[in-house]
Design a protein around this motif. Structure first.
Motif, short mmCIF file in Angstrom:
data_model
loop_
_atom_site.label_atom_id
_atom_site.label_comp_id
_atom_site.label_asym_id
_atom_site.label_seq_id
_atom_site.Cartn_x
_atom_site.Cartn_y
_atom_site.Cartn_z
N UNK A 228 6.79 -13.93 10.37
CA UNK A 228 5.68 -13.32 11.09
C UNK A 228 5.47 -11.85 10.80
N UNK A 229 6.20 -11.28 9.84
CA UNK A 229 6.06 -9.86 9.55
C UNK A 229 4.99 -9.64 8.48
N UNK A 230 3.93 -8.95 8.84
CA UNK A 230 2.84 -8.66 7.92
C UNK A 230 3.03 -7.28 7.30
N UNK A 231 2.71 -7.17 6.02
CA UNK A 231 2.76 -5.90 5.31
C UNK A 231 1.32 -5.43 5.09
N UNK A 232 0.97 -4.29 5.66
CA UNK A 232 -0.39 -3.79 5.57
C UNK A 232 -0.62 -3.03 4.27
N UNK A 233 -1.63 -3.47 3.53
CA UNK A 233 -2.07 -2.74 2.32
C UNK A 233 -3.21 -1.79 2.69
N UNK A 234 -4.10 -2.26 3.55
CA UNK A 234 -5.22 -1.45 4.06
C UNK A 234 -5.22 -1.58 5.58
N UNK A 235 -5.44 -0.48 6.29
CA UNK A 235 -5.44 -0.52 7.74
C UNK A 235 -4.08 -0.16 8.30
N UNK A 236 -3.94 -0.23 9.62
CA UNK A 236 -2.72 0.21 10.29
C UNK A 236 -2.03 -0.93 11.01
N UNK B 271 -1.45 5.98 6.04
CA UNK B 271 -2.26 4.77 6.12
C UNK B 271 -3.35 4.80 5.05
N UNK B 272 -3.82 3.63 4.71
CA UNK B 272 -4.93 3.53 3.75
C UNK B 272 -6.18 3.07 4.48
N UNK B 273 -7.27 3.79 4.23
CA UNK B 273 -8.55 3.45 4.82
C UNK B 273 -9.63 3.74 3.79
N UNK B 274 -10.08 2.71 3.09
CA UNK B 274 -11.00 2.89 1.96
C UNK B 274 -12.43 3.19 2.40
N UNK B 275 -13.21 3.66 1.44
CA UNK B 275 -14.66 3.72 1.59
C UNK B 275 -15.25 2.74 0.58
N UNK B 276 -16.55 2.60 0.58
CA UNK B 276 -17.20 1.69 -0.37
C UNK B 276 -16.92 2.11 -1.81
N UNK B 277 -16.89 3.41 -2.07
CA UNK B 277 -16.79 3.90 -3.45
C UNK B 277 -15.40 4.40 -3.84
N UNK B 278 -14.46 4.46 -2.89
CA UNK B 278 -13.15 5.02 -3.23
C UNK B 278 -12.02 4.38 -2.44
N UNK B 279 -10.82 4.43 -3.03
CA UNK B 279 -9.59 4.14 -2.29
C UNK B 279 -9.24 5.44 -1.56
#
Length: 203
Positions: free
Chosen positions: A62-70, A94-102
């Protein structure tokens, strides 16, 4: 092309989808047992969450690894909340993308902008953030670029600093932008209902 291979793996995965609270939520199950969950804003197709669960006996179930988000964005009360409070002064990455960028945010970094540097190590395929006062060091990769086997471009990396937060931005190359549009087109073909029930076809 590697990007095409990633798109094909998404197409071949078992998928379910739902629309809830203005978000399109998609669950992928891959043949090797890995699970992927993504959430998109319905209003603008912006990816807000991407998390993985690996099939690994060494990792707690049940342990999730977040690539995007918190990971703790939905934590409520109890021990989990206490742990967050205790570590609230530590840098939070944390990672929080936009439409045009990581885009990555590192909160709780109070040092002036001049002490930070953001560079790319082409050999290790990673970004490196460090401070000249040796108070902070972080090395991280860009999984999207790795999946598509695209080289990292130093000129695409930049950063800003405000309100004790360092914001690192990497402009998405054309190949990534094209792939993301193709994935969205695939997702929008899936039949979902607005109350969260998934319309699945069984064989």
């Amino acid at each position: 092309m590697a990007a095409r291979g990633w798109l094909e793996s998404l197409q071949q995965a078992k998928k379910t989808a739902a629309v809830q609270e203005g978000k399109r939520k998609v669950h992928y199950l891959f043949p090797d047992g890995r699970e992927l969950v993504e959430e998109y804003e319905v209003s603008n197709d912006q990816l807000t969450v991407r998390k993985w669960k690996q099939k690994n006996t060494l990792r707690s179930p049940g342990q999730w690894q977040f690539e995007v988000g918190e990971a703790f964005s939905r934590a409520v009360g109890g021990l989990e909340q206490q742990l967050i409070q205790e570590s609230s002064s530590n840098p939070i990455f944390t990672r929080k993308d936009t439409i045009s960028s990581f885009q990555w945010r590192i909160r709780n970094l109070p040092y002036p902008r001049k002490v930070y540097s953001a560079t790319i190590d082409p050999a290790e395929r990673c970004c490196i953030v460090r401070t000249s006062n040796k108070k902070y060091y972080k090395k991280f990769n860009i999984p999207d670029m790795d999946r598509c086997r695209l080289p990292l471009d130093c000129s695409a990396l930049s950063f800003t600093h405000a309100n004790n937060t360092l914001i690192i931005t990497y402009q998405k190359p054309a190949e990534i932008l094209r792939l993301e549009q193709e994935v969205l087109q695939e997702l929008k073909k899936m039949k979902v209902t607005d109350d969260g029930d998934v319309d699945c076809k069984t064989q």
